[in-house]
Design a protein around this motif. Structure first.
Motif, PDB file in Angstrom:
ATOM      1  N   LEU A  22       0.818  -1.209   0.000  1.00 25.71           N
ATOM      2  CA  LEU A  22       0.000   0.000   0.000  1.00 25.71           C
ATOM      3  C   LEU A  22       0.854   1.263   0.000  1.00 25.71           C
ATOM      4  O   LEU A  22       0.445   2.299  -0.492  1.00 25.71           O
ATOM      5  N   ALA A  23       2.058   1.187   0.550  1.00 21.33           N
ATOM      6  CA  ALA A  23       2.956   2.351   0.544  1.00 21.33           C
ATOM      7  C   ALA A  23       3.633   2.506  -0.808  1.00 21.33           C
ATOM      8  O   ALA A  23       3.820   3.625  -1.282  1.00 21.33           O
ATOM      9  N   VAL A  24       3.961   1.409  -1.469  1.00 21.05           N
ATOM     10  CA  VAL A  24       4.605   1.461  -2.781  1.00 21.05           C
ATOM     11  C   VAL A  24       3.642   2.023  -3.813  1.00 21.05           C
ATOM     12  O   VAL A  24       4.037   2.774  -4.699  1.00 21.05           O
ATOM     13  N   ALA A  25       2.359   1.703  -3.687  1.00 19.89           N
ATOM     14  CA  ALA A  25       1.368   2.117  -4.674  1.00 19.89           C
ATOM     15  C   ALA A  25       1.011   3.589  -4.568  1.00 19.89           C
ATOM     16  O   ALA A  25       0.383   4.138  -5.448  1.00 19.89           O
ATOM     17  N   ARG A  26       1.452   4.259  -3.500  1.00 20.83           N
ATOM     18  CA  ARG A  26       1.098   5.666  -3.314  1.00 20.83           C
ATOM     19  C   ARG A  26       1.836   6.537  -4.323  1.00 20.83           C
ATOM     20  O   ARG A  26       3.051   6.507  -4.425  1.00 20.83           O
ATOM     21  N   GLU A  27       1.089   7.291  -5.070  1.00 22.21           N
ATOM     22  CA  GLU A  27       1.673   8.245  -6.005  1.00 22.21           C
ATOM     23  C   GLU A  27       1.432   9.633  -5.421  1.00 22.21           C
ATOM     24  O   GLU A  27       0.303  10.068  -5.261  1.00 22.21           O
ATOM     25  N   GLN A  92      -3.302   5.115   6.348  1.00 20.50           N
ATOM     26  CA  GLN A  92      -3.337   6.570   6.296  1.00 20.50           C
ATOM     27  C   GLN A  92      -2.338   7.093   5.263  1.00 20.50           C
ATOM     28  O   GLN A  92      -2.635   8.026   4.516  1.00 20.50           O
ATOM     29  N   TYR A  93      -1.183   6.497   5.192  1.00 23.40           N
ATOM     30  CA  TYR A  93      -0.182   6.889   4.199  1.00 23.40           C
ATOM     31  C   TYR A  93      -0.715   6.638   2.790  1.00 23.40           C
ATOM     32  O   TYR A  93      -0.590   7.473   1.902  1.00 23.40           O
ATOM     33  N   PHE A  94      -1.337   5.472   2.595  1.00 23.59           N
ATOM     34  CA  PHE A  94      -1.944   5.129   1.310  1.00 23.59           C
ATOM     35  C   PHE A  94      -3.021   6.147   0.924  1.00 23.59           C
ATOM     36  O   PHE A  94      -3.203   6.461  -0.240  1.00 23.59           O
ATOM     37  N   SER A  95      -3.697   6.701   1.931  1.00 21.53           N
ATOM     38  CA  SER A  95      -4.771   7.660   1.696  1.00 21.53           C
ATOM     39  C   SER A  95      -4.274   9.077   1.449  1.00 21.53           C
ATOM     40  O   SER A  95      -5.069   9.982   1.260  1.00 21.53           O
ATOM     41  N   GLY A  96      -2.942   9.263   1.484  1.00 14.81           N
ATOM     42  CA  GLY A  96      -2.385  10.577   1.186  1.00 14.81           C
ATOM     43  C   GLY A  96      -2.069  11.419   2.402  1.00 14.81           C
ATOM     44  O   GLY A  96      -1.711  12.586   2.262  1.00 14.81           O
ATOM     45  N   MET A  97      -2.197  10.862   3.599  1.00 11.88           N
ATOM     46  CA  MET A  97      -1.917  11.627   4.814  1.00 11.88           C
ATOM     47  C   MET A  97      -0.408  11.705   5.028  1.00 11.88           C
ATOM     48  O   MET A  97       0.315  10.764   4.738  1.00 11.88           O
ATOM     49  N   ASP A  98       0.049  12.825   5.536  1.00 13.17           N
ATOM     50  CA  ASP A  98       1.454  12.985   5.877  1.00 13.17           C
ATOM     51  C   ASP A  98       1.702  12.722   7.357  1.00 13.17           C
ATOM     52  O   ASP A  98       2.767  12.275   7.746  1.00 13.17           O
ATOM     53  N   TYR A  99       0.707  13.019   8.196  1.00 14.21           N
ATOM     54  CA  TYR A  99       0.843  12.844   9.636  1.00 14.21           C
ATOM     55  C   TYR A  99      -0.207  11.872  10.127  1.00 14.21           C
ATOM     56  O   TYR A  99      -1.335  11.849   9.643  1.00 14.21           O
ATOM     57  N   SER A 132      -4.863  -0.788 -13.683  1.00 14.28           N
ATOM     58  CA  SER A 132      -3.948  -0.216 -14.675  1.00 14.28           C
ATOM     59  C   SER A 132      -2.692   0.351 -14.012  1.00 14.28           C
ATOM     60  O   SER A 132      -1.574   0.130 -14.488  1.00 14.28           O
ATOM     61  N   VAL A 133      -2.858   1.075 -12.920  1.00 15.44           N
ATOM     62  CA  VAL A 133      -1.704   1.639 -12.202  1.00 15.44           C
ATOM     63  C   VAL A 133      -0.837   0.520 -11.637  1.00 15.44           C
ATOM     64  O   VAL A 133       0.394   0.573 -11.719  1.00 15.44           O
ATOM     65  N   ALA A 134      -1.462  -0.513 -11.087  1.00 20.33           N
ATOM     66  CA  ALA A 134      -0.701  -1.640 -10.531  1.00 20.33           C
ATOM     67  C   ALA A 134       0.110  -2.346 -11.611  1.00 20.33           C
ATOM     68  O   ALA A 134       1.260  -2.739 -11.383  1.00 20.33           O
ATOM     69  N   VAL A 135      -0.437  -2.480 -12.806  1.00 22.38           N
ATOM     70  CA  VAL A 135       0.296  -3.095 -13.918  1.00 22.38           C
ATOM     71  C   VAL A 135       1.444  -2.181 -14.349  1.00 22.38           C
ATOM     72  O   VAL A 135       2.571  -2.635 -14.568  1.00 22.38           O
ATOM     73  N   ASN A 136       1.176  -0.875 -14.461  1.00 23.00           N
ATOM     74  CA  ASN A 136       2.217   0.072 -14.874  1.00 23.00           C
ATOM     75  C   ASN A 136       3.362   0.142 -13.876  1.00 23.00           C
ATOM     76  O   ASN A 136       4.515   0.321 -14.265  1.00 23.00           O
ATOM     77  N   LEU A 137       3.044   0.018 -12.581  1.00 20.35           N
ATOM     78  CA  LEU A 137       4.087   0.043 -11.545  1.00 20.35           C
ATOM     79  C   LEU A 137       4.739  -1.331 -11.352  1.00 20.35           C
ATOM     80  O   LEU A 137       5.598  -1.487 -10.501  1.00 20.35           O
ATOM     81  N   LYS A 138       4.279  -2.301 -12.157  1.00 25.09           N
ATOM     82  CA  LYS A 138       4.783  -3.676 -12.099  1.00 25.09           C
ATOM     83  C   LYS A 138       4.565  -4.320 -10.722  1.00 25.09           C
ATOM     84  O   LYS A 138       5.360  -5.126 -10.265  1.00 25.09           O
ATOM     85  N   LEU A 139       3.436  -3.954 -10.071  1.00 24.77           N
ATOM     86  CA  LEU A 139       3.059  -4.585  -8.813  1.00 24.77           C
ATOM     87  C   LEU A 139       2.330  -5.893  -9.081  1.00 24.77           C
ATOM     88  O   LEU A 139       2.336  -6.788  -8.239  1.00 24.77           O
TER      89      LEU A 139
END
Length: 174
Positions: A22-27, A92-99, A132-139
């Motif tokens: 979930l952290a790797v998939a965060r863009e 939370q990190y996956f959801s875009g939170m910083d804190y 599509s994003v998971a395939v592009n990121l080779k996940l």
């Protein structure tokens, strides 16, 4: 390792394993800031955010989409989802939170309202974009998408009997 930007809060990226799926998939996408002059002077605002004229601030679209994804990926109820989200830094990190936040991201009823707002087609489009994003990121590999696994352990006759609490007819028991 970066230092904390806020003296009183730890950054989530310092609390979790950044190799977690979930952290790797965060863009990370930075919003555009805009300069506005309002009643109380000049202000800097982020484009795409804002406050509803009805009163309550809008929740970020990214947060709502990630909550919907996490709900389906981990088979959570709306209530269980917001409770678990408030306890899980990786989510939370996956959801875009910083804190890290110890509070729920929203009222559980808002998840159902969001799902109804985007409709079945919107949910399907989000799933397609996620894949599509998971395939592009080779996940995941394209080959892994060729096989469909169907769980048929609950047959229609057995489900009907279970819901009605009546025994199955002798023909259906075989």
């Amino acid at each position: 390792m970066r230092g904390s930007d806020d003296f009183f809060h730890s950054r989530i990226d310092q609390m979790i394993d950044l190799r977690h799926p979930l952290a790797v998939a965060r863009e990370v996408k930075q919003g555009r800031s805009t300069h506005e002059v309002g009643l109380f002077g000049s202000q800097t605002a982020i484009v795409g955010g804002g406050v509803s004229k009805a009163g309550r601030p809008r929740l970020p679209f990214r947060l709502m989409v990630s909550l919907l994804y996490l709900k389906h990926a981990f088979n959570e109820s709306d209530e269980g989802l917001v409770e678990r989200w408030s306890e899980t830094p990786t989510w939370q990190y996956f959801s875009g939170m910083d804190y890290f936040e110890h509070r729920a991201p929203c009222d559980p009823t808002l998840i159902g309202k969001f799902r109804k707002l985007i409709g079945e087609e919107g949910v399907e489009e989000l799933l397609a974009k996620t894949i599509s994003v998971a395939v592009n990121l080779k996940l995941i590999s394209k080959k892994s998408l060729e096989t469909v696994v169907v769980d048929s352990t609950v047959q229609p006759k057995a489900r009907q009997a279970w819901h009605s609490n009546k025994p199955l007819p002798k023909k259906a028991r075989r």
